[in-house]
Enzyme design. Sequence first.
Site, PDB file in Angstrom:
ATOM      1  N   ASN A  52      40.557  44.060  31.978  1.00  9.93           N
ATOM      2  CA  ASN A  52      40.141  44.424  33.430  1.00  9.93           C
ATOM      3  C   ASN A  52      39.261  45.540  33.460  1.00  9.93           C
ATOM      4  OD1 ASN A  52      40.186  44.905  36.048  1.00  9.93           O
ATOM      5  ND2 ASN A  52      42.172  44.812  36.448  1.00  9.93           N
ATOM      6  N   ARG A  57      39.176  39.667  33.628  1.00  8.52           N
ATOM      7  CA  ARG A  57      39.314  39.638  34.889  1.00  8.52           C
ATOM      8  C   ARG A  57      37.964  39.717  35.664  1.00  8.52           C
ATOM      9  NH1 ARG A  57      41.018  43.711  39.435  1.00  8.52           N
ATOM     10  NH2 ARG A  57      41.160  42.095  41.169  1.00  8.52           N
ATOM     11  N   HIS A  84      42.437  38.562  44.945  1.00 10.09           N
ATOM     12  CA  HIS A  84      44.038  38.342  44.180  1.00 10.09           C
ATOM     13  C   HIS A  84      44.232  37.079  43.939  1.00 10.09           C
ATOM     14  CE1 HIS A  84      45.001  42.258  47.252  1.00 10.09           C
ATOM     15  NE2 HIS A  84      44.669  42.758  45.948  1.00 10.09           N
ATOM     16  N   ARG A 129      41.984  50.446  53.477  1.00 10.07           N
ATOM     17  CA  ARG A 129      41.333  49.652  54.065  1.00 10.07           C
ATOM     18  C   ARG A 129      41.924  49.155  55.456  1.00 10.07           C
ATOM     19  NH1 ARG A 129      41.069  45.998  49.049  1.00 10.07           N
ATOM     20  NH2 ARG A 129      39.893  47.059  47.657  1.00 10.07           N
ATOM     21  N   GLU A 155      49.631  39.580  36.856  1.00 11.51           N
ATOM     22  CA  GLU A 155      48.200  39.246  36.620  1.00 11.51           C
ATOM     23  C   GLU A 155      47.785  38.878  35.158  1.00 11.51           C
ATOM     24  OE1 GLU A 155      47.299  41.939  39.907  1.00 11.51           O
ATOM     25  OE2 GLU A 155      45.809  40.623  40.328  1.00 11.51           O
TER      26      GLU A 155
END
Length: 405
Positions: A10, A94, A183, A244, A387
Amino acid sequence: MSATRVLVLNSGSSSVKYQLLDMADGSRLAMGIVERIGEETSRLRHTPLARGGEAREWAGPVADHDSALKAVSEELARDGLGLDSPELAAIGHRVVHGGKAFTEPTVIDDAVLAEIERLIPVAPLHNPANLTGIRTAMALRPDLPQVAVFDTAFHTTMPESAARYAIDVETADEHRVRRYGFHGTSHAYVSRATAELLGRAPEEVNVIVLHLGNGASASAVRGGRCVDTSMGLTPLEGLVMGTRSGDLDPAVIFHLARVGGMSIDEIDTLLNKKSGLVGLCGDNDMREIERRIGEGDEAARLAFDIYIHRLKKYIGAYYAVLGTVDAIAFTAGVGENAAPVRAAAVAGLETLGLAVDGALNAVRSDEPRLISPEDARVKVAVVPTDEELEIATQTYALVRPAEKT
Ligand code: AMP
């Protein structure tokens, strides 16, 4: 002996996270992170899990991703797990943005690299770093299959009615403005694991997945396929997140530019880095917010209430989108750990068949579990996301030699 190991990478702009898994049994052999790449104070933390080993830490300048991956390879080699091992079957990467084109994990070739590059305008922060990681890994092991697993892929099943913004079609198409969602690897994994927890096939169940980490997103999954998700063109849309804003009237941006005199870049930073929980109360860690609420802190209380209000709106919206809901699954850092968030998110929704059992909700565990009362019409679940395992599983499924029958 066939190759069964998959290295999951990643690659961020200044960090590389990695895990090495053995897909013969899904076990994790090693994991680690290189942080602050490009600075004098870079850091590598490596944990050789196969040997139950202690984490090894290393600090010093790591100039670029190439040096970072070489350092990772050296650490793995110290445990006999180096990148040159014949047991390594593939590297799974990823990749944040796969646009409309990539609906599935894909073995990387020049055409795939070119398409990921073409998507940089819609993912300026993520895709360049992902590409750097891929190119570095390809240079190190050019003979090895490298697979891109896209954060957007799971959401490509969304119908046009959910994926399109109600703006001029030509303008939208010219600039590829649509809702992609992110996601996706987590939503795919958690929706499937939730079906498993219910003892049913994914095709048979409708699930609302709430991925509540520092970034947060919700998805509506009908029979294993995503039909709506809360993030959009970028990960800014939707839920209130750590830093955010999530949803807001787009005119807020015009207002801040025209009346507030802010530049587009300043507004971008404001909405992505200085909003959400941190903008509302100065903290983005839910543990800290819970602690402050316990001390009677009003700003923390309001931040929590705004977070929950938005979450509840999405639960209601996705309930309506799905028509019938079998389960709601909480996952990621907040979803897996913050019992007060889970309780507040479904409070008052009993007429929708939703409730949380206080004692079950308070249990701390790393296992998937139900927290709704036994007779609940809609199950409420806590399902830890994974993940890396999902990326490794998808990667291995693409590259493993066909089973002999
Ligand atoms: P993630 O992005 O999935 O790693 O989630 C990180 C976030 O999870 C942190 O910023 C915290 O807000 C939250 N978190 C982690 N552990 C806990 C905990 N024990 N209780 C409440 N929130 C937590």
